[in-house]
Design an enzyme around this catalytic site. Structure first.
Site, short mmCIF file in Angstrom:
data_model
loop_
_atom_site.label_atom_id
_atom_site.label_comp_id
_atom_site.label_asym_id
_atom_site.label_seq_id
_atom_site.Cartn_x
_atom_site.Cartn_y
_atom_site.Cartn_z
N PRO A 2 0.85 -1.26 -0.06
CG PRO A 2 -0.45 -1.41 1.99
CD PRO A 2 0.82 -2.01 1.08
CD GLU A 3 3.49 3.04 -4.00
OE1 GLU A 3 3.48 4.00 -4.46
OE2 GLU A 3 4.01 2.09 -4.42
CG HIS A 98 -1.43 -14.26 9.81
ND1 HIS A 98 -0.48 -14.63 10.27
CD2 HIS A 98 -1.93 -15.01 8.66
CE1 HIS A 98 -0.18 -15.97 9.50
NE2 HIS A 98 -0.95 -16.04 8.73
NE ARG A 116 6.40 -10.84 3.82
CZ ARG A 116 7.09 -10.72 2.73
NH1 ARG A 116 6.28 -10.34 1.61
NH2 ARG A 116 8.40 -10.71 2.64
#
Ligand SMILES: [Zn+2]
Length: 284
Positions: A2-3, A98, A116
């Site tokens: 994501p930016e 997660h 992650r």
């Protein structure tokens, strides 16, 4: 990954859902994402606090927590890292495997999920200190941009990823902006002519604004564990019809025809990151 546009779309989506909600319980499953805030300090600050605002700075989400008891309002800094997602789930729904942090807001839970664990949800605000201007803000001017580029011998593509130059531009939109501006990604930043700097400045604002406009039309759908919601670009899924991806003109399109000249789009590696470009359209 994501930016700025993806984070902006997420902020606009979450802000009205969180405003005025009180945090009634705090579960931390991965203390790593709070670092350097301790689990104890995190729970103390959040329990009983009320979400009073949500804004964005670069790729960071800034949650304002209204005072719990008599404490000062606090800023909670969120970053999605590579795979982070933030959303609300009904309390009866099963938590994803997660889920790093879960904040109970009554009938719904705010979930920060990160497969992650490169993302962050922390009370430490130091990561905001070195950020350059907001690319869509008034402080990001052609003159300021030209001055910063003139001091850099780095390749322009690499320099655009420097968050102190301009905040929130990442690997995807750097390639896209250079393509729109017709600037070769390997050019030294300081060698760009004034007209090129002006084209690139405009292209950065356009690619980001267009992506926000496009993302704002995508219905966010978090149903189903690991399912794509059409908002975040995590690489191209084989055969997935995803019009949100199709708006990218060069990124992840090596070997495909350039949408302008029809020549093949090339990939090269700069500072260990992939750059996509059209050698014919980006000769400048
Ligand atoms: Zn081309």
């Amino acid at each position: 990954m994501p930016e700025l546009p993806e984070v902006e779309v997420l902020v606009r989506h979450l802000a009205p859902l969180l405003r005025g909600r009180t945090i009634r319980a705090v579960q931390v499953h991965r203390a790593k994402v709070l670092a350097p805030t301790s689990m104890r300090g995190f729970k103390q600050a959040l329990l009983g606090a009320k979400f009073s605002g949500l804004t964005r700075r670069g790729k960071y989400l800034l949650f304002t927590l209204g005072p719990a008891k008599r404490a000062e309002p606090r800023t909670l800094v969120g970053h999605l890292g590579m795979t982070g997602r933030m959303y609300l789930l009904p309390v009866k729904a099963r938590l994803p495997r997660h889920a790093a942090v879960v904040l109970n807001l009554g009938r719904r839970n705010f979930v920060f999920e990160d497969t992650r664990y490169f993302g962050r949800l922390t009370l430490d605000t130091r990561s905001l200190e070195g950020l350059g201007p907001e690319p869509l803000g008034a402080e990001f001017t052609v003159e300021q941009f030209a001055g910063a580029l003139a001091r850099s011998a780095q390749a322009i593509k690499v320099k655009l990823l420097d968050q102190s130059l301009v905040a929130g531009v990442g690997n995807i939109y750097a390639s896209e902006a250079l393509f729109r501006a017709g600037v070769a990604p390997t050019r030294a930043a300081r060698s760009l002519r004034p007209a090129q700097v002006a084209r690139l400045w405009r292209a950065i604002r356009e690619v980001l604004s267009d992506a926000i406009a496009c993302g704002s039309t995508v219905p966010l759908n978090y149903a189903g564990e690991g399912a794509r919601d059409g908002l975040f670009y995590f690489g191209r899924a084989a055969g997935a019809p995803d019009y949100y991806e199709e708006r990218l003109r060069v990124y992840d399109r090596a070997g495909e025809p350039c949408p302008v000249c029809g020549g093949a789009i090339k990939r090269l590696v700069q500072a260990a990151r992939s750059t996509y470009y059209c050698p014919r359209c980006q000769r400048g």
